[in-house]
Enzyme design. Structure first.
Site, PDB file in Angstrom:
ATOM      1  N   VAL A  24      26.918  29.782  38.815  1.00 55.18           N
ATOM      2  CA  VAL A  24      26.528  28.859  39.891  1.00 55.18           C
ATOM      3  C   VAL A  24      25.001  28.780  40.017  1.00 55.18           C
ATOM      4  O   VAL A  24      24.416  27.684  40.070  1.00 55.18           O
ATOM      5  CB  VAL A  24      27.170  29.294  41.236  1.00 55.18           C
ATOM      6  CG1 VAL A  24      26.593  28.509  42.410  1.00 55.18           C
ATOM      7  CG2 VAL A  24      28.689  29.123  41.166  1.00 55.18           C
ATOM      8  N   ARG A  25      24.352  29.927  40.032  1.00 54.81           N
ATOM      9  CA  ARG A  25      22.895  29.913  40.257  1.00 54.81           C
ATOM     10  C   ARG A  25      22.136  29.395  39.037  1.00 54.81           C
ATOM     11  O   ARG A  25      21.090  28.752  39.177  1.00 54.81           O
ATOM     12  CB  ARG A  25      22.424  31.308  40.698  1.00 54.81           C
ATOM     13  CG  ARG A  25      22.974  31.617  42.101  1.00 54.81           C
ATOM     14  CD  ARG A  25      22.341  32.803  42.754  1.00 54.81           C
ATOM     15  NE  ARG A  25      22.868  32.933  44.117  1.00 54.81           N
ATOM     16  CZ  ARG A  25      22.676  33.974  44.896  1.00 54.81           C
ATOM     17  NH1 ARG A  25      21.973  35.011  44.460  1.00 54.81           N
ATOM     18  NH2 ARG A  25      23.173  34.008  46.120  1.00 54.81           N
ATOM     19  N   CYS A  73      49.671  30.818  35.222  1.00 50.33           N
ATOM     20  CA  CYS A  73      50.205  29.471  35.453  1.00 50.33           C
ATOM     21  C   CYS A  73      50.994  28.976  34.234  1.00 50.33           C
ATOM     22  O   CYS A  73      50.411  28.441  33.281  1.00 50.33           O
ATOM     23  CB  CYS A  73      49.036  28.524  35.764  1.00 50.33           C
ATOM     24  SG  CYS A  73      49.493  26.784  35.879  1.00 50.33           S
ATOM     25  N   GLY A 104      44.835  35.185  27.142  1.00 50.26           N
ATOM     26  CA  GLY A 104      45.635  34.028  27.521  1.00 50.26           C
ATOM     27  C   GLY A 104      44.760  32.930  28.090  1.00 50.26           C
ATOM     28  O   GLY A 104      44.910  31.747  27.748  1.00 50.26           O
ATOM     29  N   ILE A 126      40.103  43.695  31.735  1.00 44.31           N
ATOM     30  CA  ILE A 126      39.954  45.155  31.668  1.00 44.31           C
ATOM     31  C   ILE A 126      40.614  45.711  30.412  1.00 44.31           C
ATOM     32  O   ILE A 126      40.359  46.846  30.036  1.00 44.31           O
ATOM     33  CB  ILE A 126      40.520  45.878  32.920  1.00 44.31           C
ATOM     34  CG1 ILE A 126      42.042  45.734  33.004  1.00 44.31           C
ATOM     35  CG2 ILE A 126      39.849  45.416  34.190  1.00 44.31           C
ATOM     36  CD1 ILE A 126      42.677  46.783  33.928  1.00 44.31           C
ATOM     37  N   ASP A 127      41.477  44.913  29.757  1.00 33.86           N
ATOM     38  CA  ASP A 127      42.218  45.430  28.595  1.00 33.86           C
ATOM     39  C   ASP A 127      41.342  45.602  27.352  1.00 33.86           C
ATOM     40  O   ASP A 127      41.679  46.347  26.447  1.00 33.86           O
ATOM     41  CB  ASP A 127      43.385  44.491  28.234  1.00 33.86           C
ATOM     42  CG  ASP A 127      44.325  44.259  29.409  1.00 33.86           C
ATOM     43  OD1 ASP A 127      44.350  45.112  30.318  1.00 33.86           O
ATOM     44  OD2 ASP A 127      45.030  43.231  29.421  1.00 33.86           O
ATOM     45  N   LYS A 213      45.982  77.116  27.250  1.00 37.22           N
ATOM     46  CA  LYS A 213      45.356  76.097  28.114  1.00 37.22           C
ATOM     47  C   LYS A 213      46.006  76.129  29.494  1.00 37.22           C
ATOM     48  O   LYS A 213      47.221  76.305  29.611  1.00 37.22           O
ATOM     49  CB  LYS A 213      45.527  74.705  27.497  1.00 37.22           C
ATOM     50  CG  LYS A 213      44.682  74.492  26.246  1.00 37.22           C
ATOM     51  CD  LYS A 213      44.236  73.052  26.157  1.00 37.22           C
ATOM     52  CE  LYS A 213      43.390  72.835  24.911  1.00 37.22           C
ATOM     53  NZ  LYS A 213      42.583  71.622  24.992  1.00 37.22           N
ATOM     54  N   ARG A 256      42.031  47.962  38.623  1.00 36.46           N
ATOM     55  CA  ARG A 256      41.466  46.617  38.625  1.00 36.46           C
ATOM     56  C   ARG A 256      40.644  46.288  39.859  1.00 36.46           C
ATOM     57  O   ARG A 256      39.822  45.372  39.827  1.00 36.46           O
ATOM     58  CB  ARG A 256      42.605  45.599  38.515  1.00 36.46           C
ATOM     59  CG  ARG A 256      43.281  45.619  37.166  1.00 36.46           C
ATOM     60  CD  ARG A 256      43.474  44.242  36.624  1.00 36.46           C
ATOM     61  NE  ARG A 256      44.300  43.431  37.470  1.00 36.46           N
ATOM     62  CZ  ARG A 256      45.461  42.913  37.093  1.00 36.46           C
ATOM     63  NH1 ARG A 256      45.915  43.147  35.891  1.00 36.46           N
ATOM     64  NH2 ARG A 256      46.141  42.166  37.902  1.00 36.46           N
TER      65      ARG A 256
HETATM   66  P1  ATP Z   1      44.511  39.659  31.235  1.00 35.12           P
HETATM   67  O1  ATP Z   1      45.087  40.036  29.902  1.00 35.12           O
HETATM   68  O2  ATP Z   1      43.292  40.400  31.568  1.00 35.12           O
HETATM   69  O3  ATP Z   1      45.534  39.676  32.316  1.00 35.12           O
HETATM   70  P2  ATP Z   1      44.609  36.932  30.317  1.00 35.12           P
HETATM   71  O4  ATP Z   1      43.645  35.820  30.401  1.00 35.12           O
HETATM   72  O5  ATP Z   1      45.007  37.370  28.922  1.00 35.12           O
HETATM   73  O6  ATP Z   1      44.025  38.129  31.151  1.00 35.12           O
HETATM   74  P3  ATP Z   1      47.257  35.738  30.737  1.00 35.12           P
HETATM   75  O7  ATP Z   1      48.226  35.920  31.832  1.00 35.12           O
HETATM   76  O8  ATP Z   1      47.716  36.066  29.358  1.00 35.12           O
HETATM   77  O9  ATP Z   1      45.939  36.567  31.144  1.00 35.12           O
HETATM   78  O10 ATP Z   1      46.778  34.205  30.720  1.00 35.12           O
HETATM   79  C1  ATP Z   1      46.312  33.588  31.903  1.00 35.12           C
HETATM   80  C2  ATP Z   1      46.764  32.158  31.969  1.00 35.12           C
HETATM   81  O11 ATP Z   1      46.219  31.422  30.872  1.00 35.12           O
HETATM   82  C3  ATP Z   1      48.277  31.924  31.845  1.00 35.12           C
HETATM   83  O12 ATP Z   1      48.953  32.139  33.047  1.00 35.12           O
HETATM   84  C4  ATP Z   1      48.322  30.453  31.420  1.00 35.12           C
HETATM   85  O13 ATP Z   1      48.134  29.607  32.536  1.00 35.12           O
HETATM   86  C5  ATP Z   1      47.090  30.338  30.526  1.00 35.12           C
HETATM   87  N1  ATP Z   1      47.500  30.428  29.114  1.00 35.12           N
HETATM   88  C6  ATP Z   1      47.874  31.534  28.443  1.00 35.12           C
HETATM   89  N2  ATP Z   1      48.205  31.235  27.165  1.00 35.12           N
HETATM   90  C7  ATP Z   1      48.055  29.900  27.033  1.00 35.12           C
HETATM   91  C8  ATP Z   1      48.231  28.970  25.970  1.00 35.12           C
HETATM   92  N3  ATP Z   1      48.653  29.357  24.762  1.00 35.12           N
HETATM   93  N4  ATP Z   1      47.961  27.662  26.207  1.00 35.12           N
HETATM   94  C9  ATP Z   1      47.531  27.249  27.428  1.00 35.12           C
HETATM   95  N5  ATP Z   1      47.343  28.081  28.463  1.00 35.12           N
HETATM   96  C10 ATP Z   1      47.591  29.384  28.281  1.00 35.12           C
END
Ligand code: ATP
Length: 323
Positions: A24-25, A73, A104, A126-127, A213, A256
């Site tokens: 944002v900044r 989502c 994801g 965090i993974d 131990k 977390r």
């Molecule tokens: P963390 O592993 O730290 O929880 P992450 O980003 O890997 O984080 P996910 O739950 O795997 O978490 O993904 C977050 C969101 O990204 C999902 O709920 C979905 O909305 C979106 N997403 C994941 N995979 C896809 C994909 N192949 N195409 C489009 N959107 C995706």
């Protein structure tokens, strides 16, 4: 570029707020309006946007979680979901999106890139399982919380001469368990990348007992085939552990929610600022991460196809250090 948006997605990670603040900044300093998308890709699909100025991101650098909210989502995994999100963004006059999240979330960012919407990722989970960044936002804080807990558990384990199985998060990745195990002086570490039969683990714990131990700490990754609960059940059913009494503890979401460490605040600030700079310069389709202390970018296409192996030195040395 007149308007850019930022969202946080997937599991929240300490430092996400510092990254939002930096985006944002930095945008503001370049004369670009910033918008926050509430609740990750769900908010994108709903058009849930909020204008963010420099004052809106004050007093958050030290806070865990994410002021924007996060979500998982399923709808965004569909073509229709992605297309609807782009219509929402274009409808609000937004020219580019910064996605702060893990594997994801960056797959989602890549889906936006594929249909031509400008997007830049910021490595945050965090993974620490995200290709394109040696270390991701939140890892340092999560490790420090795990270490604190392990140090405390070791004290009580010693008082009662117990073996303690301590499970840590990380999904399918054993990074947190491996690093927390080594830094916490664990007697054994169980991770999906290098699993061994429970009988062998029991032998190792027994061996630690016979060597005198006062405790045995076993750090177990949640993604291991035998997580802490399954190991306990197996040990009980097969009467595998003599000597030490054993107990288990799961360090779940507590990893977390902590306030970000200095390392995470600085990392998040650097990655967030760089993402905004590059977006303002009309770059797109990349993840901003850190390798060997330097800020690097990797095409999102490579990020989502890539696999990040664990550091082989730590992997090979864990047993030696547990003697
Ligand atoms: P963390 O592993 O730290 O929880 P992450 O980003 O890997 O984080 P996910 O739950 O795997 O978490 O993904 C977050 C969101 O990204 C999902 O709920 C979905 O909305 C979106 N997403 C994941 N995979 C896809 C994909 N192949 N195409 C489009 N959107 C995706």
């Amino acid at each position: 570029m007149k308007n850019l948006a930022v969202l946080t997605s997937g599991g929240d990670a300490p430092g996400m707020n510092a990254a939002i603040r930096a985006v944002v900044r930095t945008s503001f300093s370049r004369g670009v309006h910033a918008w926050g998308v509430l609740n990750g890709y769900s908010g994108l699909i709903e058009g849930n946007f909020k204008r963010l100025g420099p004052r809106d991101v004050g007093n958050i650098i030290q806070r865990g979680g994410t002021i924007l909210g996060s979500a998982r989502c399923p709808e965004f995994r569909t073509e229709e979901g992605v297309e609807l999100a782009v219509r929402r963004l274009r409808g609000a006059g937004i020219d580019g999106l910064v996605v702060i999240g893990g594997n994801g979330s960056q797959s989602g960012a890549n889906a936006l890139r594929r249909i031509g919407f400008p997007v830049i990722g910021v490595a945050s989970t965090i993974d620490n399982d995200l290709f394109g960044s040696e270390v991701t936002i939140g890892v340092d804080t999560a490790l420090n919380v795990a270490l604190n807990a392990i140090d405390n558990l070791k004290v009580t384990a010693s008082s009662h001469r117990r073996a303690l199985l301590v499970e840590v998060m990380g999904r399918k990745c054993g990074f947190l368990a491996l690093m927390a195990g080594i830094a916490g002086g664990a007697e054994a570490i169980v991770i999906p990348e290098a699993e061994f039969p429970p009988e062998q683990l029991a032998e190792r714990i027994q061996d630690a007992y016979e060597r005198g131990k006062p405790h045995a700490i076993v750090v177990v990754a949640e993604g291991a085939a035998y997580n802490a609960e399954r190991l306990c059940r197996y040990f009980e059913e097969h009467e595998l552990l003599r000597g030490f009494e054993f107990r288990s503890t799961v360090l779940g979401y507590v990893l977390r929610g902590a306030a970000p460490t200095c390392r995470d605040r600085l990392l998040a600030t650097r990655l967030g600022a760089e993402a905004a700079e590059r977006m303002v310069a009309s770059e797109s389709g990349i993840l901003v991460g850190e390798e060997k202390g330097a800020i690097v970018t990797t095409p999102l296409e490579e990020v989502v196809a890539g696999n990040k192996p664990l550091d082989s030195w730590f992997l090979n040395t864990a047993d030696t250090l547990a003697r």
